[in-house]
Design a protein around this motif. Structure first.
Motif: not given
Length: 194
Positions: A53-54, A57, A78, A117-118, A145-146
């Motif tokens: 993710g942003g 990880t 992300g 993510a993304s 994608n997550d």
């Protein structure tokens, strides 16, 4: 045979443009419940799952023989918050740390699932794979994608929906006819309010 429609805030249905009829988030056929897959666990007894993710990880490595689980954390992965190169490095760091905890090598991994993510398109998946070295030694690896991972965990690969609403928002679902649908997940550039 009916075309899909969107309903506006006025309640008036409008046709869905052709380029939006399929979901950005695609489920690899091997991950659908009941899909025919090759057995794992003999020469390659390790399974790897990554949640990227942003902000961080997480990588989990599971040994099918000993039932030991190792989890490791690294920086963000992300693809739009970290960039592809840094995302790849952080994924590699988390996966290598988890595997070291199990005294396992990447060549022992049967399947790696990367829920990032993304990461929405096949071109983004290819760029992310190119930025990670560890996946080269896995028997199989998938990038999704997550929200696909959230869907799989909550439905066990069957028809249903997953909703993520945190610093971003996205909905992903699969119907009984194996049709995928997704909305949101456009990141801050496209107004992902969360």
């Amino acid at each position: 045979d009916h075309p899909r429609t969107l309903v506006t805030t006025t309640g008036k249905p409008i046709p869905v443009p052709k380029d939006l009829e399929t979901s950005l988030s695609q489920l690899p056929p091997e991950l659908w419940h009941g899909a025919e897959t090759e057995p794992v666990g003999n020469d390659r007894p390790i399974l790897v799952a990554v949640d990227g993710g942003g902000t961080k990880t997480l990588a989990a490595a599971f040994d099918l023989r000993s039932h030991q689980l190792a989890i490791a954390e690294a920086g963000p992965s992300g693809v739009y918050s970290a960039g592809f190169d840094d995302a790849g490095r952080n994924i590699d760091e988390a996966v290598h740390t988890a595997l070291l905890t199990l005294n396992a090598a990447p060549t022992q991994v049967a399947v790696g699932i990367y829920a990032i993510a993304s990461a929405d398109s096949t071109s983004e998946w290819a760029r992310l794979r190119a930025a990670t070295n560890v996946t080269n030694d896995f028997a199989k690896s998938f990038v999704v994608n997550d929200t696909v991972a959230a869907w799989a965990a909550s439905t066990h690969g069957r028809a249903g929906l997953a909703v993520i609403s945190g610093s971003g928002s996205i909905v992903f679902g699969i119907g009984p006819d194996v049709v995928e649908w997704r909305t949101g997940g456009g990141a801050h550039v496209f107004g992902d309010e969360g």
